[in-house]
Enzyme design. Structure first.
Site, PDB file in Angstrom:
ATOM      1  N   ASP A 109      -7.760 -68.482 -20.505  1.00 49.02           N
ATOM      2  CA  ASP A 109      -7.044 -68.378 -21.775  1.00 49.02           C
ATOM      3  C   ASP A 109      -6.639 -69.799 -22.164  1.00 49.02           C
ATOM      4  O   ASP A 109      -5.752 -70.392 -21.551  1.00 49.02           O
ATOM      5  CB  ASP A 109      -5.824 -67.459 -21.605  1.00 49.02           C
ATOM      6  CG  ASP A 109      -5.041 -67.280 -22.904  1.00 49.02           C
ATOM      7  OD1 ASP A 109      -5.119 -68.159 -23.783  1.00 49.02           O
ATOM      8  OD2 ASP A 109      -4.321 -66.261 -23.016  1.00 49.02           O
ATOM      9  N   ARG A 153     -18.655 -54.747 -39.825  1.00 45.73           N
ATOM     10  CA  ARG A 153     -18.127 -54.663 -38.462  1.00 45.73           C
ATOM     11  C   ARG A 153     -19.066 -55.407 -37.520  1.00 45.73           C
ATOM     12  O   ARG A 153     -18.639 -56.108 -36.616  1.00 45.73           O
ATOM     13  CB  ARG A 153     -17.932 -53.207 -38.011  1.00 45.73           C
ATOM     14  CG  ARG A 153     -17.603 -53.109 -36.519  1.00 45.73           C
ATOM     15  CD  ARG A 153     -17.025 -51.778 -36.049  1.00 45.73           C
ATOM     16  NE  ARG A 153     -17.536 -50.608 -36.720  1.00 45.73           N
ATOM     17  CZ  ARG A 153     -18.782 -50.116 -36.581  1.00 45.73           C
ATOM     18  NH1 ARG A 153     -19.644 -50.698 -35.785  1.00 45.73           N
ATOM     19  NH2 ARG A 153     -19.145 -49.043 -37.251  1.00 45.73           N
ATOM     20  N   LYS A 174      -2.372 -69.116 -32.715  1.00 46.31           N
ATOM     21  CA  LYS A 174      -1.545 -70.250 -32.312  1.00 46.31           C
ATOM     22  C   LYS A 174      -2.145 -71.564 -32.829  1.00 46.31           C
ATOM     23  O   LYS A 174      -2.255 -71.733 -34.015  1.00 46.31           O
ATOM     24  CB  LYS A 174      -1.362 -70.211 -30.792  1.00 46.31           C
ATOM     25  CG  LYS A 174      -1.088 -68.797 -30.222  1.00 46.31           C
ATOM     26  CD  LYS A 174       0.229 -68.197 -30.673  1.00 46.31           C
ATOM     27  CE  LYS A 174       0.405 -66.728 -30.338  1.00 46.31           C
ATOM     28  NZ  LYS A 174       0.126 -66.332 -28.968  1.00 46.31           N
ATOM     29  N   TYR A 194       0.999 -64.681 -19.968  1.00 42.38           N
ATOM     30  CA  TYR A 194       1.558 -64.346 -21.284  1.00 42.38           C
ATOM     31  C   TYR A 194       1.987 -62.870 -21.244  1.00 42.38           C
ATOM     32  O   TYR A 194       1.247 -62.019 -20.728  1.00 42.38           O
ATOM     33  CB  TYR A 194       0.477 -64.576 -22.353  1.00 42.38           C
ATOM     34  CG  TYR A 194       0.851 -64.056 -23.706  1.00 42.38           C
ATOM     35  CD1 TYR A 194       1.804 -64.709 -24.475  1.00 42.38           C
ATOM     36  CD2 TYR A 194       0.270 -62.901 -24.217  1.00 42.38           C
ATOM     37  CE1 TYR A 194       2.163 -64.222 -25.718  1.00 42.38           C
ATOM     38  CE2 TYR A 194       0.620 -62.416 -25.470  1.00 42.38           C
ATOM     39  CZ  TYR A 194       1.575 -63.083 -26.209  1.00 42.38           C
ATOM     40  OH  TYR A 194       1.927 -62.590 -27.438  1.00 42.38           O
TER      41      TYR A 194
END
Ligand SMILES: *Cc1c(COP(=O)(O)O)cnc(C)c1O
Length: 381
Positions: free
Chosen positions: A176, A50, A201, A103
């Site tokens: 972003d 982690r 993406k 978004y």
């Protein structure tokens, strides 16, 4: 490697061939823990996956190199990256400015999750510097959050000017950069403080992995984000990190072809009688064209257009294409088509963020251009 060209960094940054085997590609380190050479004797700083994992570390270094940043952080999704960033930088009672056509998932995160936690927000059009300045509350605003180009209306924000507004008010500028990808635009070099990606993406680019990333230059910011990445735990797994790294190696080639094909399809749509408006930042009449030309290498693979015959015709178009697959998401090698009003942006219906119901969004893939063109022509006929 930071002085090397973009393509060289995409292929070589973040990983030296493994000294023990010579492996040129980072292995998928499917391990949760690491043997210690005596208590606290860590090899390479790895103690638990982690906190850090070598495959994820390779991806994080590559992302930092491509964005001209100092540190990258990889997450389980774009929204996991966003949530971690908000918690790292804000406290209940703080305020954020977000795009008025954000978004859909980002809007939902701010409206339904962060607001309940105590973060206030206002929305403003990223293309309107004065509106963003007016939305900022000096002292209370901690984040000015920008997408450019935005989704799905491909609005352009002037990153340099917006950084000035954020910094004047003591806030940070978050960009972003999902739609542009680091190949087309590097916000940190224009004054942004944090770059956000949905690596799902263009970065991943093959529609086979969900992931997110943050990249920063400032080491103090990096420390806060790193602490929250480990404390909140929404990290990218090693296989996801490996797929994303694999995608990044061809990012430059893919983006060039996405742009080539999108430009030709824009030409077709602009002169088609069934299309009332084409939205693409590469068009000289796009209101953000000059800013986009200044801050982007090219104009990207996303196109939105309005069907001249209304909402029903727009829906029919989306169901008639064959090369363009009907589906959410974007940025993969395959072309996708969607109806934002009923799909990606259904959650903003009835709000200020609602999009026109005759709008169609195309994610232009890298199939053969004649096949893409023929598909659009038959679906518009
Ligand atoms: C997809 C997307 C996100 C969210 O990323 P996930 O990986 O789906 O969580 C955020 N911003 C933009 C612009 C996106 O397209």
């Amino acid at each position: 490697m930071s002085k090397a060209g973009f393509e060289t960094r995409a292929i070589h940054a973040g990983w030296e061939p493994d000294p023990s085997t010579g492996a040129v590609i980072p292995p998928i380190y499917a391990t949760s823990t690491y043997k210690q050479d005596g208590v606290g004797g860590l090899r390479g700083g790895y103690e638990y996956s982690r906190s850090a994992n070598p495959t994820r570390a390779a991806l994080e270094s590559t992302l930092a190199a491509l964005e001209n940043g100092e540190r990258g952080f990889a997450f389980a999704s774009g929204l996991a990256a966003e949530d971690t960033l908000v918690r790292a930088l804000c406290r209940p009672g703080d305020h954020a400015v977000i795009p008025d056509d954000a978004y859909g998932g980002t809007f939902r995160l701010f409206d339904k999750v962060e607001r309940v936690w105590g973060l206030e927000y206002s929305s403003a059009p990223v293309s309107d510097v004065d509106a963003v300045r007016a939305a900022v509350r000096p002292g209370q605003t901690k984040l000015v959050w920008v997408e450019t180009p935005t989704n799905p209306l491909l609005t352009i924000g002037d990153i340099e000017a917006l950084a000035g507004i954020a910094h004047e008010a003591g806030a940070l500028l978050i960009v972003d950069n999902t739609f542009a990808s680091p190949y087309l635009q590097q916000p940190l070099t224009l004054g942004a403080d944090v770059v956000v990606h949905s690596t799902t993406k263009y970065a991943g680019g093959h529609s086979d992995v969900v992931g997110g990333a943050l990249v920063v230059r400032d080491l103090d910011l990096a420390e806060r984000i790193g602490f929250h990445q480990n404390s909140m735990g929404a990290v990218a797994g090693p296989f996801d990190a490996w797929l994303t790294l694999r995608g990044l190696k061809t990012l430059a080639l893919r983006m060039e072809r996405h742009c080539d094909n999108a430009e030709r399809i824009v030409d077709l749509l602009v002169s088609h009688p069934a299309v009332s408006e084409v939205i693409y930042p590469g068009l000289p009449e796009h209101p953000g064209h000059d800013v986009a030309a200044r801050q982007m290498r090219r104009f990207g693979g996303m196109i939105s257009f309005r069907h001249a015959d209304g909402a029903e015709a727009a829906l029919r178009f989306c169901e008639r294409t064959r090369v363009f697959t009907l589906g959410e998401s974007l940025g993969g090698v395959e072309s996708l088509v969607e109806h934002p009003g009923q799909m990606t942006h259904a959650s903003v219906a009835g709000t200020d963020l609602e999009v026109p119901d005759d709008l169609v969004r195309l994610s232009v893939g890298i199939e053969s251009l004649p096949d893409q063109v023929a598909d659009i022509e038959q679906a518009l006929a």
